[in-house]
Design a protein around this motif. Structure first.
Motif, mmCIF file in Angstrom:
data_model
loop_
_atom_site.group_PDB
_atom_site.id
_atom_site.type_symbol
_atom_site.label_atom_id
_atom_site.label_comp_id
_atom_site.label_asym_id
_atom_site.label_seq_id
_atom_site.Cartn_x
_atom_site.Cartn_y
_atom_site.Cartn_z
ATOM 1 N N GLU A 82 -72.668 49.101 -48.085
ATOM 2 C CA GLU A 82 -73.822 49.244 -47.195
ATOM 3 C C GLU A 82 -74.441 47.892 -46.878
ATOM 4 O OE1 GLU A 82 -76.600 52.160 -48.611
ATOM 5 O OE2 GLU A 82 -75.005 53.576 -49.143
ATOM 6 N N ALA A 83 -74.287 46.944 -47.798
ATOM 7 C CA ALA A 83 -74.785 45.579 -47.581
ATOM 8 C C ALA A 83 -74.016 44.644 -48.503
ATOM 9 C CB ALA A 83 -76.284 45.479 -47.861
ATOM 10 N N SER B 163 -80.723 40.660 -42.129
ATOM 11 C CA SER B 163 -79.414 41.295 -42.231
ATOM 12 C C SER B 163 -78.665 41.062 -40.936
ATOM 13 C CB SER B 163 -79.552 42.803 -42.481
ATOM 14 O OG SER B 163 -80.115 43.055 -43.747
ATOM 15 N N THR C 127 -74.228 43.558 -43.018
ATOM 16 C CA THR C 127 -74.104 45.020 -43.029
ATOM 17 C C THR C 127 -72.905 45.425 -42.183
ATOM 18 O OG1 THR C 127 -75.689 45.106 -41.190
ATOM 19 C CG2 THR C 127 -76.554 45.448 -43.411
#
Length: 323
Positions: free
Chosen positions: A35-36, A297, A322
């Motif tokens: 997810e990250a 992000s 991401t």
């Protein structure tokens, strides 16, 4: 799946978005649906060719996401858990799925967003280890350079919580204001020519008991001059300038300042000690006593932009990717 791969060392533009087979967990490994992913200075060191590493490779030292597969020797209770993890072989995080050894996987506390957990689980462990090795305690005055960075912002908070008086050095009003909000008693802009004099003035002319330097080069040498003569301890743990602070300088010897690279000691400590620090950092963040700062992000395809932001020292806190 999509990955960012490096075929040759160089500028951020060598980061190429490509396709790859999904990894499979073997032995005690797990697969994380990312997810990250953290974009950290260590990724830049390798990408630029300053650290030996076989090419081609997929960068990425740390990831956060759900465990979607576990190897036969891994704890099957990890399946489906939201976790942060250090990647296997210190690579592979810039991807939609990544491998990690189960011993390097940490459950994300329920109250903590995965991005903040990613920003604190390794950086917080490093910060805790640095303060321990440098024997920082109540009554110490601690100068932290790069005080708005991923590790520096955590050092400011943890040193202040330990009872130290923190002098935070950074460049620009926004970073100085952040350091002040995080608990620094004094903030100093190291873009000013007299910044070392200002540190000395803030410490009653003595200088700092402990200097923690992540920059190196000319600024690192200036930070070393801000250490208290006779009793000062200089801990160099990074070189974002491109060169290490010189620990063998005659000036340090003449002034009686003890210089070291404490990160080596931190990483050589037993795995259970390092794991306990990560768990403590996550718990402190979940309880609201430690704030992991997330800068920005970037989508995976903009990994080069993330690296440029880090190299140009425009980030405050952690930079994430991401998928």
């Amino acid at each position: 799946m999509r990955v960012v791969r490096v075929h040759e060392f160089g500028s951020p533009e060598v980061l190429r978005l490509e396709r790859a087979d999904e990894p499979r967990a073997v032995a005690d490994q797990v697969v994380v649906a990312v997810e990250a992913a953290g974009a950290v200075f260590g990724d830049i060191v390798v990408r630029s060719g300053r650290h030996p590493f076989p090419v081609p490779y997929v960068p990425g030292l740390e990831v956060g996401g759900r465990v979607v597969e576990v190897g036969p020797d891994a704890d099957h209770r990890l399946l489906g858990q939201l976790v942060v993890a250090a990647t296997a072989d210190r690579s592979g995080g810039y991807a939609e799925r990544a491998l990690a050894g189960s011993g390097q996987v940490f459950a994300v506390p329920g109250a903590l967003p995965v991005g903040q957990a990613l920003a604190v689980f390794q950086a917080g462990a490093v910060a805790l280890g640095l303060l321990e090795v440098m024997e920082v305690g109540g009554g110490d005055t601690v100068l932290v350079t790069a005080a708005a960075g991923r590790i520096g912002s955590l050092l400011v908070q943890l040193a202040a919580a330990a009872g130290a008086r923190v002098v935070a050095a950074a460049r620009g009003r926004a970073k100085l204001d952040l350091a002040a909000r995080l608990g620094a008693a004094v903030v100093v802009d190291y873009g000013l020519p007299d910044w070392v004099d200002r540190v000395r003035a803030a410490t009653g002319g003595r200088g700092a008991d402990v200097v923690l330097d992540a920059i190196g080069g000319e600024l690192g040498g200036q930070a070393a001059r801000a250490a208290a003569g006779g009793t000062g301890r200089l801990g160099v743990y990074g070189f974002t300038s491109g060169t290490w602070t010189d620990l063998g300088s005659s000036e340090l010897t003449r002034r009686g300042v003890t210089g070291s690279r404490p990160l080596t000691t931190v990483f050589q400590q037993p795995a259970e000690v390092q794991r306990a620090r990560s768990e403590r950092a996550l718990a402190e963040a979940a309880a609201g006593r430690l704030l992991p700062v997330v800068d920005r992000s970037f989508p995976l395809e903009h990994a080069a932009q993330a690296h440029h932001r880090l190299e140009q020292r425009r980030s405050t806190g952690a930079v994430l990717l991401t998928p």
